[in-house]
Design a protein around this motif. Structure first.
Motif, PDB file in Angstrom:
ATOM      1  N   GLU A  80      -4.663  -1.395   4.062  1.00  0.00           N
ATOM      2  CA  GLU A  80      -3.963  -0.774   3.287  1.00  0.00           C
ATOM      3  C   GLU A  80      -2.570  -1.132   2.965  1.00  0.00           C
ATOM      4  OE1 GLU A  80      -2.420   4.047   2.455  1.00  0.00           O
ATOM      5  OE2 GLU A  80      -2.846   3.074   4.524  1.00  0.00           O
ATOM      6  N   TRP A  81      -1.720  -1.801   4.000  1.00  0.00           N
ATOM      7  CA  TRP A  81      -0.714  -2.255   3.847  1.00  0.00           C
ATOM      8  C   TRP A  81      -0.523  -3.875   3.040  1.00  0.00           C
ATOM      9  CZ3 TRP A  81       4.197  -0.336   5.292  1.00  0.00           C
ATOM     10  CH2 TRP A  81       4.273   0.936   5.789  1.00  0.00           C
ATOM     11  N   GLN A  82      -1.549  -4.238   3.435  1.00  0.00           N
ATOM     12  CA  GLN A  82      -1.551  -5.766   2.902  1.00  0.00           C
ATOM     13  C   GLN A  82      -1.950  -5.721   1.369  1.00  0.00           C
ATOM     14  OE1 GLN A  82      -4.715  -7.098   5.728  1.00  0.00           O
ATOM     15  NE2 GLN A  82      -2.917  -8.428   6.804  1.00  0.00           N
ATOM     16  N   LYS A  83      -2.850  -4.809   0.970  1.00  0.00           N
ATOM     17  CA  LYS A  83      -3.271  -4.504  -0.284  1.00  0.00           C
ATOM     18  C   LYS A  83      -1.887  -4.010  -1.111  1.00  0.00           C
ATOM     19  CE  LYS A  83      -8.187  -3.460   0.339  1.00  0.00           C
ATOM     20  NZ  LYS A  83      -9.051  -2.195   0.314  1.00  0.00           N
ATOM     21  N   ALA A  84      -1.206  -3.204  -0.693  1.00  0.00           N
ATOM     22  CA  ALA A  84      -0.061  -2.989  -1.257  1.00  0.00           C
ATOM     23  C   ALA A  84       1.170  -4.180  -1.370  1.00  0.00           C
ATOM     24  CB  ALA A  84       0.693  -1.483  -0.533  1.00  0.00           C
ATOM     25  N   ASN A  85       1.092  -4.877  -0.187  1.00  0.00           N
ATOM     26  CA  ASN A  85       1.923  -5.901  -0.391  1.00  0.00           C
ATOM     27  C   ASN A  85       1.579  -6.964  -1.153  1.00  0.00           C
ATOM     28  OD1 ASN A  85       4.249  -7.106   0.964  1.00  0.00           O
ATOM     29  ND2 ASN A  85       2.697  -8.724   1.957  1.00  0.00           N
ATOM     30  N   LEU A  86       0.212  -6.965  -1.385  1.00  0.00           N
ATOM     31  CA  LEU A  86      -0.243  -8.185  -2.542  1.00  0.00           C
ATOM     32  C   LEU A  86       0.268  -7.722  -3.874  1.00  0.00           C
ATOM     33  CD1 LEU A  86      -1.680 -10.654  -3.131  1.00  0.00           C
ATOM     34  CD2 LEU A  86      -3.883  -9.394  -3.096  1.00  0.00           C
ATOM     35  N   ALA A  87       0.056  -6.495  -4.179  1.00  0.00           N
ATOM     36  CA  ALA A  87       0.337  -5.926  -5.627  1.00  0.00           C
ATOM     37  C   ALA A  87       1.894  -5.912  -5.527  1.00  0.00           C
ATOM     38  CB  ALA A  87      -0.016  -4.330  -5.687  1.00  0.00           C
ATOM     39  N   LEU A  88       2.872  -5.614  -4.640  1.00  0.00           N
ATOM     40  CA  LEU A  88       4.146  -5.933  -4.970  1.00  0.00           C
ATOM     41  C   LEU A  88       4.340  -7.361  -5.200  1.00  0.00           C
ATOM     42  CD1 LEU A  88       5.030  -3.502  -2.317  1.00  0.00           C
ATOM     43  CD2 LEU A  88       5.764  -3.194  -4.778  1.00  0.00           C
ATOM     44  N   ILE A  89       4.047  -8.142  -4.412  1.00  0.00           N
ATOM     45  CA  ILE A  89       4.207  -9.693  -4.538  1.00  0.00           C
ATOM     46  C   ILE A  89       4.030 -10.040  -5.921  1.00  0.00           C
ATOM     47  CG2 ILE A  89       3.704 -11.963  -4.021  1.00  0.00           C
ATOM     48  CD1 ILE A  89       3.093 -10.857  -0.933  1.00  0.00           C
ATOM     49  N   ARG A  90       2.765  -9.681  -6.359  1.00  0.00           N
ATOM     50  CA  ARG A  90       2.720 -10.082  -7.863  1.00  0.00           C
ATOM     51  C   ARG A  90       3.441  -9.344  -8.719  1.00  0.00           C
ATOM     52  NH1 ARG A  90      -2.112 -11.720 -10.521  1.00  0.00           N
ATOM     53  NH2 ARG A  90      -3.498 -11.660  -8.792  1.00  0.00           N
ATOM     54  N   ARG A  91       3.604  -8.483  -8.713  1.00  0.00           N
ATOM     55  CA  ARG A  91       4.590  -7.538  -9.330  1.00  0.00           C
ATOM     56  C   ARG A  91       6.118  -8.380  -9.555  1.00  0.00           C
ATOM     57  NH1 ARG A  91       8.856  -4.145 -10.177  1.00  0.00           N
ATOM     58  NH2 ARG A  91       8.655  -2.366 -11.713  1.00  0.00           N
ATOM     59  N   THR A  92       6.694  -8.677  -8.321  1.00  0.00           N
ATOM     60  CA  THR A  92       7.835  -9.538  -8.245  1.00  0.00           C
ATOM     61  C   THR A  92       7.820 -10.942  -9.028  1.00  0.00           C
ATOM     62  OG1 THR A  92       8.367  -8.137  -6.336  1.00  0.00           O
ATOM     63  CG2 THR A  92       9.556 -10.221  -6.816  1.00  0.00           C
ATOM     64  N   TYR A  93       6.564 -11.434  -8.859  1.00  0.00           N
ATOM     65  CA  TYR A  93       6.255 -12.852  -9.489  1.00  0.00           C
ATOM     66  C   TYR A  93       6.358 -12.833 -10.736  1.00  0.00           C
ATOM     67  CZ  TYR A  93       4.064 -17.274 -10.023  1.00  0.00           C
ATOM     68  OH  TYR A  93       3.801 -18.643 -10.410  1.00  0.00           O
ATOM     69  N   GLU A  94       5.643 -11.673 -11.421  1.00  0.00           N
ATOM     70  CA  GLU A  94       5.840 -11.637 -12.926  1.00  0.00           C
ATOM     71  C   GLU A  94       7.360 -11.420 -13.525  1.00  0.00           C
ATOM     72  OE1 GLU A  94       3.181  -8.791 -14.491  1.00  0.00           O
ATOM     73  OE2 GLU A  94       1.201  -9.616 -13.158  1.00  0.00           O
TER      74      GLU A  94
END
Length: 501
Positions: A80-94
């Motif tokens: 759960e934490w890793q999935k949320a982290n991946l989504a946040l990383i993608r958002r920040t990258y954009e």
């Protein structure tokens, strides 16, 4: 390293490197505020700009984008934490993709120089000295806002707010602020009428800075702040910076009124407690960071206002001052101190404002910021615009720009879109305390003993320890039971506190 999550773990390692560099940049900025010799300023501006450029290049690198895409293929293996982290990383990258390295360098240089000029200009109430530097910050901020707005198909000012509170909008905030604009003036009028004939003993004896710091450190310890992982210093404007186990707090002292410095400390220690209690396992990842500045401000304001200005805590403070610091005059009695910290009256300085008038200071800035971004208002227009709104909302006009449009560091530091977080944070704080007291009814009585344990337990369990695992709506529901920021709970809190007795 599992073969099934190989790319995701590589991605985490890259984010760890970026986080470390951001932490170093934060320390360099703190050092510039606290220790930097005057002649070293120009070089530090260059150093900070270079560091920001390196961080930005790493944050927009194609290699990082490729890792994000590769890690996405492994999502079924993530927790759960890793999935949320991946989504946040993608958002920040954009978001980072919207800003070129050249624009990032220009922005960092502009805010570093402007913030330095602000300190001198504010000290001398010389707004003209600040104007060209502030206009440069405004222009670059507009450019950044426009770039992001074009990419995400959103309002430019909303994109600036998004930096501090993800997915917030001026429209939603305006709906909350409209309730406050309608109800607060009537409430303030009732409170000031009630307090009009109160007899208050002014604080007449000076308290030296070393004694004030000792008082503040004692309170920080009672609050649960770990001094082995933090420190307290003096700055022109109180702030909290650093990382989980290196939290740097500052305040400013007034020898004629120790309350100013002490409550600055309590406020910043609230921020620090959030930082120190974020999830350790993800401390170097976006999911382990705080969830937006409205939540961060809720943590400072629940300590400063909900707890700090409660009668129960003031009873503890009065006893501490009497027993440990020899302050035995009637001015330092619990009754008198409580009257002082709950005195409601329009004032010029936001950070010294009472909690009833404070939101009007924020609404004023929120509206001016939109004019800066949307209507291209220039820095030279600020004094007149500021004074007009001060008269409209608070019925007073500052004698100089030091007490007016130049009092805050935020615009000079490029923090456009931030101010609404203060009042949203105050409302969330009232919602949090309501929920915390329902679970721990003894919270307020414990404060009379300087005991913050149950309050910290609630905040750790329902907010701090969760980092950015949940979305803002879900986190608010977990922490308060409500899905939306509710200004009526804040108004109810003020009414009960100031008019019930």
């Amino acid at each position: 390293m599992s073969d099934r999550t190989n790319n995701y773990l590589k991605l985490e390692n890259r984010l760890k490197q970026i986080t470390h560099l951001k932490n170093i940049a934060s320390l360099a900025h703190w050092d510039a505020e606290i220790n930097l010799p005057t002649a070293s300023t120009a070089n530090r501006h260059q150093e900070l700009a270079t560091l920001a450029e390196i961080i930005h290049q790493m944050s927009v690198a194609k290699e990082l984008g490729d890792l994000i895409e590769a890690a996405t293929q492994e999502v079924s293996e993530l927790n759960e934490w890793q999935k949320a982290n991946l989504a946040l990383i993608r958002r920040t990258y954009e978001h980072a993709q919207c800003i070129s390295p050249k624009l990032q360098h220009s922005y960092t240089m502009a805010i570093s120089e402007c913030e330095y000029i602000w300190r001198d200009a504010r000290k001398n109430s010389n707004f003209k000295q600040l104007v060209p530097h502030l206009n440069q910050v405004f222009e670059i901020s507009r450019t950044i806002a426009d770039c992001k707005a074009k990419h995400f198909q959103k309002d430019p000012y909303d994109m600036l707010m998004d930096t501090y509170e993800a997915d917030s909008s001026a429209k939603e905030i305006q709906e909350v602020f409209d309730v406050l604009k309608r109800e607060l003036p009537k409430l303030i009028e009732k409170i000031t009428a009630k307090q009009q004939n109160e007899k208050i003993i002014p604080l007449s004896e000076k308290i030296d800075i070393n004694t004030q710091k000792a008082i503040g450190l004692h309170i920080m310890e009672r609050m649960g702040f770990d001094m082995d992982k933090g420190r307290l210093d003096i700055s022109a404007h109180p702030f909290c910076s650093g990382s989980n186990d290196d939290v740097r707090l500052t305040t400013r002292y007034n020898e004629n009124n120790f309350i100013t410095g002490l409550f600055g400390i309590i406020h910043e220690a609230g921020h620090g407690l959030y930082q120190q209690n974020l999830p350790e396992a993800y401390r170097n990842q976006p999911v382990g960071h705080y969830k937006g500045m409205a939540f961060h401000e809720s943590q400072s304001l629940i300590m400063e206002c909900q707890a700090g200005t409660s009668l129960e805590f003031i009873q503890y403070l009065a006893k501490l001052l009497h027993d440990n610091f020899g302050l035995k005059s009637p001015a330092y009695s619990a009754e008198n101190l409580y009257k002082l910290v709950t005195r409601v009256q329009p004032s010029f300085i936001r950070v010294d404002a009472d909690e009833a008038t404070y939101p009007l200071h924020v609404i004023l800035r929120f509206e001016i910021e939109q004019a800066i971004i949307k209507d291209r208002v220039q820095a030279e227009d600020l004094p007149n615009l500021w004074n007009t709104k001060m008269q409209e909302y608070l019925g007073i006009v500052p004698a100089n720009d030091r007490e007016g449009c130049m009092q805050d560091v935020h615009w000079s530091a490029g923090l456009l879109g931030y101010f609404s977080c203060y009042t949203n944070g105050a409302i969330i704080a009232s919602m949090l305390m309501k929920a915390a007291q329902e679970k721990y009814p003894a919270i307020k009585s414990q404060l009379s003993e300087g005991n913050f344990q149950n309050l910290n337990n609630y905040l750790n369990q329902h907010l701090r320890n969760l980092g950015s695992l949940k979305g803002s709506t879900e986190l608010l529901k977990t922490a308060t039971g409500f899905e939306k920021i509710n200004p009526n709970i804040f108004l109810e809190y003020l009414t009960n506190k100031y008019l019930a007795s």
